[in-house]
Design an enzyme around this catalytic site. Structure first.
Site, PDB file in Angstrom:
ATOM      1  N   ARG A 179       0.846  -1.138   0.058  1.00 50.48           N
ATOM      2  CA  ARG A 179       0.093   0.090  -0.017  1.00 50.48           C
ATOM      3  C   ARG A 179       0.947   1.174  -0.062  1.00 50.48           C
ATOM      4  NH1 ARG A 179      -1.970  -3.438  -1.291  1.00 50.48           N
ATOM      5  NH2 ARG A 179      -3.720  -4.526  -0.554  1.00 50.48           N
ATOM      6  N   SER A 229     -11.350   0.592   3.229  1.00 50.87           N
ATOM      7  CA  SER A 229     -10.929   0.456   4.507  1.00 50.87           C
ATOM      8  C   SER A 229     -10.118   1.410   5.183  1.00 50.87           C
ATOM      9  CB  SER A 229      -9.860  -0.825   4.514  1.00 50.87           C
ATOM     10  OG  SER A 229     -10.438  -2.073   4.113  1.00 50.87           O
ATOM     11  N   GLU A 299      -4.782   4.239   6.268  1.00 51.46           N
ATOM     12  CA  GLU A 299      -4.759   4.049   4.936  1.00 51.46           C
ATOM     13  C   GLU A 299      -5.139   5.158   4.283  1.00 51.46           C
ATOM     14  OE1 GLU A 299      -5.511  -0.052   3.276  1.00 51.46           O
ATOM     15  OE2 GLU A 299      -6.533   0.957   1.761  1.00 51.46           O
TER      16      GLU A 299
HETATM   17  P1  FAD Z   1      -7.655   9.361  -4.573  1.00 54.04           P
HETATM   18  O1  FAD Z   1      -8.526   8.964  -3.407  1.00 54.04           O
HETATM   19  O2  FAD Z   1      -8.283  10.257  -5.367  1.00 54.04           O
HETATM   20  O3  FAD Z   1      -6.110   9.632  -4.122  1.00 54.04           O
HETATM   21  C1  FAD Z   1      -5.323   9.005  -3.171  1.00 54.04           C
HETATM   22  C2  FAD Z   1      -3.844   9.636  -3.421  1.00 54.04           C
HETATM   23  O4  FAD Z   1      -3.378   9.231  -4.669  1.00 54.04           O
HETATM   24  C3  FAD Z   1      -3.896  11.017  -3.501  1.00 54.04           C
HETATM   25  O5  FAD Z   1      -3.038  11.453  -2.725  1.00 54.04           O
HETATM   26  C4  FAD Z   1      -3.617  11.564  -4.821  1.00 54.04           C
HETATM   27  O6  FAD Z   1      -3.083  12.639  -4.939  1.00 54.04           O
HETATM   28  C5  FAD Z   1      -2.833  10.408  -5.339  1.00 54.04           C
HETATM   29  N1  FAD Z   1      -3.136  10.072  -6.819  1.00 54.04           N
HETATM   30  C6  FAD Z   1      -4.475  10.078  -7.451  1.00 54.04           C
HETATM   31  N2  FAD Z   1      -4.246  10.131  -8.773  1.00 54.04           N
HETATM   32  C7  FAD Z   1      -2.747  10.255  -9.093  1.00 54.04           C
HETATM   33  C8  FAD Z   1      -1.981  10.356  -9.900  1.00 54.04           C
HETATM   34  N3  FAD Z   1      -2.583  10.450 -11.422  1.00 54.04           N
HETATM   35  N4  FAD Z   1      -0.684  10.434 -10.008  1.00 54.04           N
HETATM   36  C9  FAD Z   1      -0.358  10.650  -8.806  1.00 54.04           C
HETATM   37  N5  FAD Z   1      -0.810  10.585  -7.713  1.00 54.04           N
HETATM   38  C10 FAD Z   1      -2.191  10.317  -7.692  1.00 54.04           C
HETATM   39  N6  FAD Z   1      -7.798   0.139  -1.973  1.00 54.04           N
HETATM   40  C11 FAD Z   1      -7.060  -1.142  -2.042  1.00 54.04           C
HETATM   41  O7  FAD Z   1      -5.890  -1.138  -2.408  1.00 54.04           O
HETATM   42  N7  FAD Z   1      -7.892  -2.408  -2.158  1.00 54.04           N
HETATM   43  C12 FAD Z   1      -9.008  -2.406  -1.952  1.00 54.04           C
HETATM   44  O8  FAD Z   1      -9.672  -3.703  -2.112  1.00 54.04           O
HETATM   45  C13 FAD Z   1      -9.962  -1.263  -1.828  1.00 54.04           C
HETATM   46  N8  FAD Z   1     -11.291  -1.459  -1.909  1.00 54.04           N
HETATM   47  C14 FAD Z   1     -12.126   0.036  -1.723  1.00 54.04           C
HETATM   48  C15 FAD Z   1     -13.450  -0.116  -1.391  1.00 54.04           C
HETATM   49  C16 FAD Z   1     -14.099   1.127  -1.330  1.00 54.04           C
HETATM   50  C17 FAD Z   1     -15.584   0.730  -1.215  1.00 54.04           C
HETATM   51  C18 FAD Z   1     -13.579   2.087  -1.649  1.00 54.04           C
HETATM   52  C19 FAD Z   1     -14.260   3.429  -1.312  1.00 54.04           C
HETATM   53  C20 FAD Z   1     -12.052   2.193  -1.539  1.00 54.04           C
HETATM   54  C21 FAD Z   1     -11.376   1.188  -1.492  1.00 54.04           C
HETATM   55  N9  FAD Z   1      -9.973   1.249  -1.736  1.00 54.04           N
HETATM   56  C22 FAD Z   1      -9.305  -0.165  -1.897  1.00 54.04           C
HETATM   57  C23 FAD Z   1      -9.241   2.542  -1.592  1.00 54.04           C
HETATM   58  C24 FAD Z   1      -9.177   3.106  -2.975  1.00 54.04           C
HETATM   59  O9  FAD Z   1      -9.903   2.802  -3.834  1.00 54.04           O
HETATM   60  C25 FAD Z   1      -7.682   2.964  -3.662  1.00 54.04           C
HETATM   61  O10 FAD Z   1      -6.706   3.222  -2.815  1.00 54.04           O
HETATM   62  C26 FAD Z   1      -7.444   3.588  -4.932  1.00 54.04           C
HETATM   63  O11 FAD Z   1      -6.335   3.285  -5.584  1.00 54.04           O
HETATM   64  C27 FAD Z   1      -7.422   5.148  -4.666  1.00 54.04           C
HETATM   65  O12 FAD Z   1      -7.526   5.671  -6.140  1.00 54.04           O
HETATM   66  P2  FAD Z   1      -7.894   6.910  -6.396  1.00 54.04           P
HETATM   67  O13 FAD Z   1      -7.959   7.426  -7.874  1.00 54.04           O
HETATM   68  O14 FAD Z   1      -9.572   7.125  -5.810  1.00 54.04           O
HETATM   69  O15 FAD Z   1      -7.256   7.992  -5.385  1.00 54.04           O
END
Ligand code: FAD
Length: 309
Positions: A179, A229, A299
């Site tokens: 992570r 989570s 996380e």
């Molecule tokens: P954001 O939440 O928008 O941003 C998170 C971070 O990433 C920020 O710091 C942002 O600046 C950075 N970021 C975003 N885009 C970029 C880019 N293009 N370049 C550089 N940095 C960037 N995660 C898991 O690992 N496993 C799971 O099973 C999982 N299940 C989930 C279930 C639910 C219902 C929810 C709501 C979330 C879950 N997550 C899970 C968490 C999440 O979906 C992941 O961490 C996902 O990778 C986050 O991506 P995001 O685009 O939404 O990032």
């Protein structure tokens, strides 16, 4: 010093992209999974890599703070919102197949990427079929589930560095760990990811994805806004079990609640504010620490400013 809602900045951003790609005072609750968050001064959605580079260079030149928002599924934006530019790459969302390689732009949803892999009978991204993040967000935190993670399949990435330069990196250059990656430390903006897949059988890949979807839907409160989570897995424990054993399920602060379905989730049950949601996170951390002596590390990221009283 950056002046909020500066007309000059607004015009420059519109020139770099186009008027419909720059929004002033945009509420971020509309763009986050938790449905929390105040306003961004400027919410910008570039359509080309060159526009992303130009925005980074503008933010350096004009000393404007700059925040990257993916799909908003792993962060909480505070009620005071975010000053300066919030960049979202949702308009850069192409997904292409090149033999057994899958090339996705960073704004594509990783769920759509895994579906594209399925449609070409390519195996390797089944684990991602229910992760609601963007490709960029998934690389940022080496997203994973059910024994798989981005690290297993990522071959290379195209990023923009803090000076606005385009870099082509191998997966190893990103230091992907459980992570985490070095993307936050380096300040990279991910523009594109290239995944190395293996040929598989459509039916087998679909069966795995259906099974994971069933597991997710039966265990997670997907019917409510949440950030997934909230806590990392503490070594030797499970965060959800510690929270459950602390009798915290159902605990509510304002409209935020520790999920009854999955103790590791905090849901926005009923119009919570970010402050309530964050206070509940702290309450859970304090309670688990007092009861079991275990520190729960978040996380999910918390960004933005507290509301002005
Ligand atoms: P954001 O939440 O928008 O941003 C998170 C971070 O990433 C920020 O710091 C942002 O600046 C950075 N970021 C975003 N885009 C970029 C880019 N293009 N370049 C550089 N940095 C960037 N995660 C898991 O690992 N496993 C799971 O099973 C999982 N299940 C989930 C279930 C639910 C219902 C929810 C709501 C979330 C879950 N997550 C899970 C968490 C999440 O979906 C992941 O961490 C996902 O990778 C986050 O991506 P995001 O685009 O939404 O990032």
């Amino acid at each position: 010093m950056f002046v909020i809602n500066d007309h000059h900045t607004f015009e420059q951003l519109k020139n770099i992209t186009s008027p419909e790609n720059v929004m002033k005072d945009e509420y971020l609750y509309k763009h986050t999974y938790t449905r929390l968050g105040g306003k961004a001064d400027f919410y910008v959605t570039p359509e080309t890599y060159e526009q992303v580079q130009a925005i980074v260079k503008l933010s350096i030149k004009e000393n404007i703070p700059f925040t990257l928002l993916g799909n908003g599924s792993n962060l909480i934006v505070k009620d005071g919102g975010i000053r300066g530019i919030v960049l979202n790459l949702g308009r850069l969302a192409d997904i292409n197949i090149d033999g057994t390689k899958l090339v996705a732009q960073s704004g594509a949803r990783i769920i759509d990427v895994s579906q594209k892999a399925l449609s070409h009978s390519l195996t390797g991204l089944e684990f991602a079929c229910g992760i609601p993040g963007s490709v960029g967000g998934a690389l940022f935190m080496n997203a994973g589930a059910y024994g798989g993670e981005i690290k297993d399949v990522l071959e290379s990435a195209i990023v923009v560095d803090t000076k606005g330069n385009l870099l082509h990196l191998a997966a190893d250059d990103l230091d992907l760990e459980y992570r985490s990656s070095n993307i936050p430390d380096k300040g990279y903006i991910v523009l594109e990811a290239r995944f190395s897949m293996k040929p598989g059988t459509y039916e087998d890949i679909k069966a795995v994805m259906d099974d994971l979807t069933f597991k997710r839907e039966s265990k997670q409160p997907l019917e409510y806004p949440s950030c997934g989570s909230v806590f990392k897995r503490p070594p030797g424990y499970f965060a959800g079990k510690l929270i459950q054993d602390s009798k915290l399920q159902g605990k509510q602060i304002g409209g935020a609640q520790v999920s009854l379905k999955h103790a590791g989730f905090i849901i926005n049950l009923d119009g919570a504010s970010a402050t309530e949601y964050i206070n509940l996170i702290h309450f859970v951390q304090d309670t688990v620490k007092a009861k079991f002596g275990v520190s729960l590390e978040r996380e999910v990221k918390i960004i933005g400013e507290d509301p002005v009283e």
